[in-house]
Design a protein around this motif. Structure first.
Motif, mmCIF file in Angstrom:
data_model
loop_
_atom_site.group_PDB
_atom_site.id
_atom_site.type_symbol
_atom_site.label_atom_id
_atom_site.label_comp_id
_atom_site.label_asym_id
_atom_site.label_seq_id
_atom_site.Cartn_x
_atom_site.Cartn_y
_atom_site.Cartn_z
ATOM 1 N N VAL A 20 0.229 -5.115 3.293
ATOM 2 C CA VAL A 20 -0.906 -5.610 4.067
ATOM 3 C C VAL A 20 -1.316 -6.967 3.537
ATOM 4 O O VAL A 20 -1.433 -7.171 2.323
ATOM 5 N N ALA B 100 -5.075 -7.887 14.539
ATOM 6 C CA ALA B 100 -4.020 -7.391 13.659
ATOM 7 C C ALA B 100 -2.656 -7.612 14.297
ATOM 8 O O ALA B 100 -2.485 -7.420 15.510
ATOM 9 N N ILE C 133 0.256 -6.720 9.018
ATOM 10 C CA ILE C 133 0.772 -5.529 8.342
ATOM 11 C C ILE C 133 2.276 -5.518 8.551
ATOM 12 O O ILE C 133 2.750 -5.527 9.694
ATOM 13 N N LYS D 198 -4.972 -10.509 10.746
ATOM 14 C CA LYS D 198 -4.525 -9.633 9.662
ATOM 15 C C LYS D 198 -3.104 -9.153 9.971
ATOM 16 O O LYS D 198 -2.826 -8.682 11.074
ATOM 17 N N VAL E 99 0.830 -1.206 0.000
ATOM 18 C CA VAL E 99 0.000 0.000 0.000
ATOM 19 C C VAL E 99 0.865 1.257 0.000
ATOM 20 O O VAL E 99 0.340 2.371 -0.102
ATOM 21 N N SER F 286 -10.345 0.702 8.909
ATOM 22 C CA SER F 286 -11.221 -0.132 8.096
ATOM 23 C C SER F 286 -11.663 -1.371 8.872
ATOM 24 O O SER F 286 -12.834 -1.778 8.802
ATOM 25 N N MET F 287 -10.738 -1.961 9.624
ATOM 26 C CA MET F 287 -11.084 -3.130 10.433
ATOM 27 C C MET F 287 -12.100 -2.764 11.505
ATOM 28 O O MET F 287 -13.047 -3.518 11.772
ATOM 29 N N LYS G 7 -5.088 3.634 8.406
ATOM 30 C CA LYS G 7 -6.197 3.444 7.472
ATOM 31 C C LYS G 7 -6.697 2.003 7.508
ATOM 32 O O LYS G 7 -7.912 1.751 7.513
ATOM 33 N N VAL G 8 -5.765 1.040 7.563
ATOM 34 C CA VAL G 8 -6.162 -0.368 7.639
ATOM 35 C C VAL G 8 -6.879 -0.646 8.950
ATOM 36 O O VAL G 8 -7.926 -1.314 8.976
ATOM 37 N N THR H 254 -7.049 -10.160 2.048
ATOM 38 C CA THR H 254 -8.260 -10.241 2.861
ATOM 39 C C THR H 254 -8.356 -11.532 3.662
ATOM 40 O O THR H 254 -8.147 -12.628 3.147
#
Length: 289
Positions: A20, A36, A67, A65, A14, A97-98, A93-94, A23
């Protein structure tokens, strides 16, 4: 031709520093796993090397998830705090979103390697504080081969210049010691500029931030992974910082490794390494003292 971005199989880049994981199915994530995992790599680490840590976390927490944050030394130590913090905004930002998709704040395990990874982690804390005026919510911070003393001494100059030379020696045709000498001069010049302008050194800010409640909540546990074989960050520096954090009220764990070098503990002692992380995570989410 456009410059090719960083690449790790199963991840999407990104930015030129941040990748990242593709999905994940949140519905399959066990409640006792982090939502995360943030992996802050060491200085000038190659994606294929830091990917080994992503593989290890996938074994522990297959539905979390991930990163991955790469760590060009030039960006970590030769830019100002605002620039470093702006570079970490894709992480926020990630996480946003989560939070939006699940309706709750995600649980987070952050893992910082070496002082450069620590610098990027602290920059993330600063970015979050600037945006939300509160500490980044997380349950565990893993500090691998960090923090070391951020102050200029002859011994530290030799260590820092050697670390930077290890990451760049392949770029130059001359002997290692010449590259190290050049980096030593660059470091001295950078520190001198900081003194003149009053700019706080990145490593100094990093150590200050992780022991400051306005950046790093005392509700988060931290695990120090370190060894006497580390010739870049000394074990006694790390133990001193752990003692200081404990005195300030942070809950800490520590794991000493014998015979492994800087950011080399996982490669030599994988079972001990990942067991220490699993145990600290379990402690963190169960809020045991």
């Amino acid at each position: 031709m456009a410059k090719k971005g960083p690449s790790i199989p199963g991840f999407v880049a990104v930015s030129d520093q941040i990748l990242v994981q593709e999905t994940q199915n949140d519905a399959e994530r066990p409640a006792n796993h982090p939502d995360a995992v943030l992996i802050f790599g060491w200085g000038d680490c190659l994606p294929k090397h830091v990917a080994k840590y992503a593989d290890g976390y996938r074994e522990l927490f297959p539905h979390s998830k991930q990163i991955v944050i790469l760590a060009p030394i030039s960006k970590a130590f030769f830019t100002d705090l605002q620039s470093r913090s702006d570079s970490m905004l894709p992480i926020l930002k990630v996480l946003d979103s989560m939070k939006a998709s699940s309706g709750r704040t995600p649980t987070i395990l952050a893992h910082a390697m070496s002082n450069t990874g620590g610098t990027n982690y602290a920059s993330t804390l600063n970015a979050f504080k600037l945006k939300y005026n509160e500490p980044l919510p997380h349950q565990l911070l893993v500090l691998d081969s960090t923090p070391g003393s951020p102050y200029m001494t002859w011994a530290n100059l030799k260590r820092w210049s050697r670390a930077m030379t290890l990451g760049t020696a392949a770029w130059f045709p001359w002997p290692f010691f010449i590259t190290q000498s050049i980096w030593a001069m660059v470091l001295c010049a950078n520190i001198a500029v900081g003194w003149v302008t009053g700019r706080e050194a990145p490593a100094v800010f990093s150590i200050r931030a992780i022991d400051d409640e306005t950046f790093e909540s005392k509700s988060a546990r931290r695990l120090f992974l370190y060894g006497k074989g580390d010739d870049l960050i000394t074990w006694d520096d790390i133990e001193s910082y752990r003692a200081l954090a404990t005195k300030k009220g942070y809950k800490t764990d520590g794991e000493m490794f014998e015979g492994s070098g800087h950011v080399g503990h996982m490669r030599m002692f994988p079972d001990k390494y990942w067991n220490a992380i699993q145990e600290s995570w379990d402690q963190a989410i169960n809020t045991k003292p």
